[in-house]
Design a protein around this motif. Structure first.
Motif, PDB file in Angstrom:
ATOM      1  N   ARG A  47     -15.462   1.945  58.972  1.00 27.77           N
ATOM      2  CA  ARG A  47     -16.395   2.530  59.920  1.00 27.77           C
ATOM      3  C   ARG A  47     -15.758   2.615  61.523  1.00 27.77           C
ATOM      4  NH1 ARG A  47     -18.116  -2.043  60.552  1.00 27.77           N
ATOM      5  NH2 ARG A  47     -17.018  -3.087  58.974  1.00 27.77           N
ATOM      6  N   TYR A  48     -14.597   2.767  61.577  1.00 25.40           N
ATOM      7  CA  TYR A  48     -13.886   2.881  63.048  1.00 25.40           C
ATOM      8  C   TYR A  48     -14.741   4.077  63.639  1.00 25.40           C
ATOM      9  CZ  TYR A  48     -10.283   3.671  66.575  1.00 25.40           C
ATOM     10  OH  TYR A  48      -9.648   3.643  67.683  1.00 25.40           O
ATOM     11  N   GLY A  85      -1.342   8.543  63.223  1.00 26.95           N
ATOM     12  CA  GLY A  85      -2.868   8.273  63.718  1.00 26.95           C
ATOM     13  C   GLY A  85      -3.585   9.505  63.986  1.00 26.95           C
ATOM     14  N   SER A  86      -3.841  10.429  62.972  1.00 23.16           N
ATOM     15  CA  SER A  86      -4.463  11.734  63.314  1.00 23.16           C
ATOM     16  C   SER A  86      -5.813  11.998  63.493  1.00 23.16           C
ATOM     17  CB  SER A  86      -3.983  12.737  61.975  1.00 23.16           C
ATOM     18  OG  SER A  86      -4.273  12.107  60.764  1.00 23.16           O
ATOM     19  N   ASN A  87      -6.487  10.644  63.364  1.00 26.48           N
ATOM     20  CA  ASN A  87      -7.907  10.627  63.556  1.00 26.48           C
ATOM     21  C   ASN A  87      -8.699  11.781  62.880  1.00 26.48           C
ATOM     22  OD1 ASN A  87     -10.334  11.111  65.649  1.00 26.48           O
ATOM     23  ND2 ASN A  87      -9.396   9.015  65.899  1.00 26.48           N
ATOM     24  N   ASP A  88      -9.677  12.658  63.689  1.00 27.34           N
ATOM     25  CA  ASP A  88     -10.400  13.620  63.004  1.00 27.34           C
ATOM     26  C   ASP A  88      -9.774  14.675  62.798  1.00 27.34           C
ATOM     27  OD1 ASP A  88     -10.534  14.372  65.546  1.00 27.34           O
ATOM     28  OD2 ASP A  88     -12.816  13.805  65.758  1.00 27.34           O
ATOM     29  N   PRO A 107      -5.441   5.712  58.918  1.00 32.27           N
ATOM     30  CA  PRO A 107      -5.869   4.730  58.217  1.00 32.27           C
ATOM     31  C   PRO A 107      -7.425   4.405  58.228  1.00 32.27           C
ATOM     32  CG  PRO A 107      -5.081   3.613  60.181  1.00 32.27           C
ATOM     33  CD  PRO A 107      -4.733   4.850  60.034  1.00 32.27           C
ATOM     34  N   SER A 108      -7.984   4.865  59.147  1.00 35.16           N
ATOM     35  CA  SER A 108      -9.511   4.497  59.355  1.00 35.16           C
ATOM     36  C   SER A 108     -10.450   5.787  58.587  1.00 35.16           C
ATOM     37  CB  SER A 108     -10.091   4.672  60.837  1.00 35.16           C
ATOM     38  OG  SER A 108      -9.345   3.558  61.471  1.00 35.16           O
ATOM     39  N   ALA A 109     -11.206   5.414  57.573  1.00 35.97           N
ATOM     40  CA  ALA A 109     -11.692   6.216  56.770  1.00 35.97           C
ATOM     41  C   ALA A 109     -12.689   7.216  57.069  1.00 35.97           C
ATOM     42  CB  ALA A 109     -12.511   5.424  55.429  1.00 35.97           C
ATOM     43  N   SER A 110     -13.647   6.624  58.377  1.00 35.71           N
ATOM     44  CA  SER A 110     -14.649   7.420  58.796  1.00 35.71           C
ATOM     45  C   SER A 110     -13.937   8.687  59.598  1.00 35.71           C
ATOM     46  CB  SER A 110     -15.233   6.559  60.029  1.00 35.71           C
ATOM     47  OG  SER A 110     -14.329   5.696  60.730  1.00 35.71           O
ATOM     48  N   VAL A 111     -12.735   8.591  60.357  1.00 30.24           N
ATOM     49  CA  VAL A 111     -12.315   9.666  61.188  1.00 30.24           C
ATOM     50  C   VAL A 111     -11.459  10.620  59.989  1.00 30.24           C
ATOM     51  CG1 VAL A 111     -12.516   8.781  63.300  1.00 30.24           C
ATOM     52  CG2 VAL A 111     -10.334   8.063  61.793  1.00 30.24           C
ATOM     53  N   ALA A 112     -10.888   9.994  59.014  1.00 34.88           N
ATOM     54  CA  ALA A 112      -9.971  10.561  58.150  1.00 34.88           C
ATOM     55  C   ALA A 112     -10.853  11.502  57.113  1.00 34.88           C
ATOM     56  CB  ALA A 112      -9.237   9.672  57.392  1.00 34.88           C
ATOM     57  N   ARG A 124      -4.712   8.688  53.905  1.00 35.45           N
ATOM     58  CA  ARG A 124      -5.533   7.527  54.371  1.00 35.45           C
ATOM     59  C   ARG A 124      -4.683   6.071  54.157  1.00 35.45           C
ATOM     60  NH1 ARG A 124     -10.503   5.036  52.449  1.00 35.45           N
ATOM     61  NH2 ARG A 124      -9.543   3.133  53.325  1.00 35.45           N
ATOM     62  N   ARG A 125      -3.635   5.996  55.195  1.00 35.49           N
ATOM     63  CA  ARG A 125      -2.836   4.965  54.862  1.00 35.49           C
ATOM     64  C   ARG A 125      -2.555   4.552  56.386  1.00 35.49           C
ATOM     65  NH1 ARG A 125       1.317   6.622  50.278  1.00 35.49           N
ATOM     66  NH2 ARG A 125       2.601   4.758  51.100  1.00 35.49           N
ATOM     67  N   PHE A 126      -1.983   3.095  56.656  1.00 31.81           N
ATOM     68  CA  PHE A 126      -1.109   2.875  57.785  1.00 31.81           C
ATOM     69  C   PHE A 126       0.187   3.411  57.739  1.00 31.81           C
ATOM     70  CE2 PHE A 126      -4.493  -0.512  58.090  1.00 31.81           C
ATOM     71  CZ  PHE A 126      -4.767  -0.617  59.216  1.00 31.81           C
ATOM     72  N   PHE A 127       0.757   4.039  58.924  1.00 27.15           N
ATOM     73  CA  PHE A 127       2.007   4.547  59.014  1.00 27.15           C
ATOM     74  C   PHE A 127       3.183   3.420  58.830  1.00 27.15           C
ATOM     75  CE2 PHE A 127       5.857   6.332  61.086  1.00 27.15           C
ATOM     76  CZ  PHE A 127       5.989   7.352  60.185  1.00 27.15           C
ATOM     77  N   ASP A 128       3.939   3.454  57.748  1.00 26.77           N
ATOM     78  CA  ASP A 128       5.264   2.628  57.685  1.00 26.77           C
ATOM     79  C   ASP A 128       6.384   3.242  56.996  1.00 26.77           C
ATOM     80  OD1 ASP A 128       4.171   2.270  55.036  1.00 26.77           O
ATOM     81  OD2 ASP A 128       3.258   0.403  55.303  1.00 26.77           O
ATOM     82  N   GLU A 129       7.359   2.499  56.676  1.00 25.77           N
ATOM     83  CA  GLU A 129       8.455   3.148  55.997  1.00 25.77           C
ATOM     84  C   GLU A 129       8.081   3.577  54.597  1.00 25.77           C
ATOM     85  OE1 GLU A 129      12.702   1.940  56.276  1.00 25.77           O
ATOM     86  OE2 GLU A 129      11.918   0.175  57.415  1.00 25.77           O
ATOM     87  N   SER A 130       7.262   2.989  53.803  1.00 25.69           N
ATOM     88  CA  SER A 130       6.841   3.453  52.415  1.00 25.69           C
ATOM     89  C   SER A 130       6.180   4.885  52.628  1.00 25.69           C
ATOM     90  CB  SER A 130       6.190   2.507  51.528  1.00 25.69           C
ATOM     91  OG  SER A 130       4.790   2.419  51.866  1.00 25.69           O
ATOM     92  N   VAL A 131       5.128   5.082  53.353  1.00 26.89           N
ATOM     93  CA  VAL A 131       4.401   6.417  53.918  1.00 26.89           C
ATOM     94  C   VAL A 131       5.759   7.508  54.208  1.00 26.89           C
ATOM     95  CG1 VAL A 131       2.782   7.558  55.228  1.00 26.89           C
ATOM     96  CG2 VAL A 131       2.434   5.197  54.787  1.00 26.89           C
ATOM     97  N   ALA A 132       6.404   6.846  55.217  1.00 26.41           N
ATOM     98  CA  ALA A 132       7.392   7.918  55.313  1.00 26.41           C
ATOM     99  C   ALA A 132       8.147   8.348  54.322  1.00 26.41           C
ATOM    100  CB  ALA A 132       8.402   7.305  56.411  1.00 26.41           C
ATOM    101  N   ALA A 133       8.658   7.497  53.505  1.00 32.47           N
ATOM    102  CA  ALA A 133       9.420   7.767  52.192  1.00 32.47           C
ATOM    103  C   ALA A 133       8.576   8.799  51.221  1.00 32.47           C
ATOM    104  CB  ALA A 133      10.003   6.402  51.554  1.00 32.47           C
ATOM    105  N   ASP A 134       7.372   8.389  51.127  1.00 37.37           N
ATOM    106  CA  ASP A 134       6.525   9.347  50.337  1.00 37.37           C
ATOM    107  C   ASP A 134       6.439  10.551  50.898  1.00 37.37           C
ATOM    108  OD1 ASP A 134       6.164   7.132  48.806  1.00 37.37           O
ATOM    109  OD2 ASP A 134       4.263   6.407  49.140  1.00 37.37           O
TER     110      ASP A 134
END
Ligand code: TMP
Length: 386
Positions: A47-48, A85-88, A107-112, A124-134
């Motif tokens: 609901r961000y 953090g690409s927001n909307d 990560p925030s579904a409302s804006v994603a 729709r994820r928090f940015f971290d090393e696993s997202v970077a690798a994917d």
């Protein structure tokens, strides 16, 4: 202090979350940070309610930034731009329209969801090393990684820089834009300090964060958004010639004493003086029987309202353009939030401008309020009535 964006309904009052809001400066890395950071999934969730596109000025800003990214950093081949953090999708929409490959991580579904509906590739994820690798697995390395008003929201900074290291190509560029601590300090923009802003960067702290990972800041540009921000252009060491603006800004930060204990103590005293003056003015105006409405249910207003003790007796309600906030109450003080359309029905006598960082845009839009005899109350850098 309640969470800045935790606008709530009456049935949620009893379970409202509070935490201790304190900021401190590290003597080693010169980073100003919130000491007790609330858990991130309490702040960035389905609901961000903050949408980048909610301000026309921000839309123009993002269009310009996208142009700069496309012109300067995405030349040749088939570049990939990743936004953290690409927001909307307000920035990436321009990149997509230019036919450039892109991925937004949000990560925030409302804006994603809004970004995805605009046709922006959004994870729709928090940015971290696993997202970077994917991302690298699926699309290859990124030529540009952009993070505007995003790094300052992150608790574990080194994990994000490690993820950027994993994601960025050898000659790639990182563009970071965040509220600038030296501006917060000099303008006494105390209301920038709230839970989502875990860090308040300056060039010195950005350098001390990125350099151990093999990056250097090669350029800096002040940008007049969010009450005064700085854009840092960063690359792998040795891949670009640094601008003379970089050492000049680093010197300036030391000269003005941006991290000195005495400057921080003076800042704190100025904030308390603003609070005392503002409450006195609001009380005086209310005693005269006038009506005061807040303008903009901003995240920043949560700090102002709760740190100074502004209550619904002083500010009747707050008008705001974001539908998700309508019919809710402000965090902590529980001042009702109503649609902007109601601002003129009828106009109040005073509007307390919580949106001071958009003052020009708002005054231009609300000329009829001033013509009807309405007056604005502002409080950064000091209390004023116009
Ligand atoms: P923020 O400061 O936390 O980004 O929130 C800005 C809020 O202000 C958001 O809910 C939209 C609202 N807003 C208005 O009500 N009127 C305006 O003219 C602008 C620019 C924003």
């Amino acid at each position: 202090m309640p969470l800045a964006n935790a606008f709530l309904t009456r049935d949620q009052f009893a379970t409202e979350f509070f935490y201790e809001l304190r900021a401190a400066c590290c003597r080693r890395c010169m980073l100003v940070q919130i000491v007790d950071q609330p858990p991130r999934d309490k702040m960035f969730h389905d609901r961000y309610p903050f949408f980048s596109s909610s301000s026309e000025r921000m839309q123009i800003h993002f269009a310009k930034l996208a142009r700069a990214v496309i012109d300067h950093h995405s030349a040749g081949g088939d570049p990939l731009v990743v936004e953290v953090g690409s927001n909307d999708g307000t920035l990436l929409e321009h990149v997509a329209l230019a036919g450039i490959r892109h991925v937004g991580v949000e990560p925030s579904a409302s804006v994603a969801a809004v970004a995805a509906a605009r046709g922006i590739t959004t994870w729709r994820r928090f940015f971290d090393e696993s997202v970077a690798a994917d991302i690298v697995d699926r699309h290859g390395q990124a030529d540009v990684v952009v993070a505007t008003n995003a790094l300052s929201h992150v608790g574990d900074l080194h994990s994000v820089v490690s993820a950027i290291d994993r994601l960025l190509s050898a000659k790639g560029v990182v563009v970071i834009e965040d509220p600038y601590w030296a501006q917060v300090l000099s303008r006494t923009a105390f209301d920038q300090i709230y839970d989502e802003h875990a860090s308040y960067f300056a060039l010195t702290s950005i350098q001390r964060l990125f350099e151990p990972h093999g990056f250097v800041v090669f350029d800096v540009d002040p940008v007049d958004v969010h009450g005064g921000s700085m854009r840092y252009s960063i690359c792998r060491a040795g891949t670009r010639t640094p601008s003379p603006r970089v050492p000049a800004l680093a010197d300036q930060e030391l000269t003005i004493g941006a991290f000195d204990a005495s400057a921080l103590a003076a800042f704190s005293r100025r904030v308390d003086a603003i609070g005392a003056n503002l409450i006195e003015l609001l009380q005086k105006r209310r005693r005269g029987g006038t009506r005061i409405v807040g303008y903009g249910a901003t995240s920043k207003s949560t700090t102002t309202i709760n740190y100074f003790g502004i209550t619904p007796d002083l500010v009747e309600w707050i008008c705001d353009t974001t539908p998700a906030k309508h019919g809710t109450f402000s965090p902590g003080a529980h001042i009702p939030v109503r649609p902007h359309d109601e601002f003129s029905r009828p106009y109040p006598d005073y509007a307390l401008l919580f949106l001071w960082n958009h003052a020009e845009e708002v005054r231009a839009k609300e000329q009829a309020f001033a013509q009807a005899g309405g007056r604005w109350i502002t409080y950064v850098p000091g209390v004023d009535e116009t």
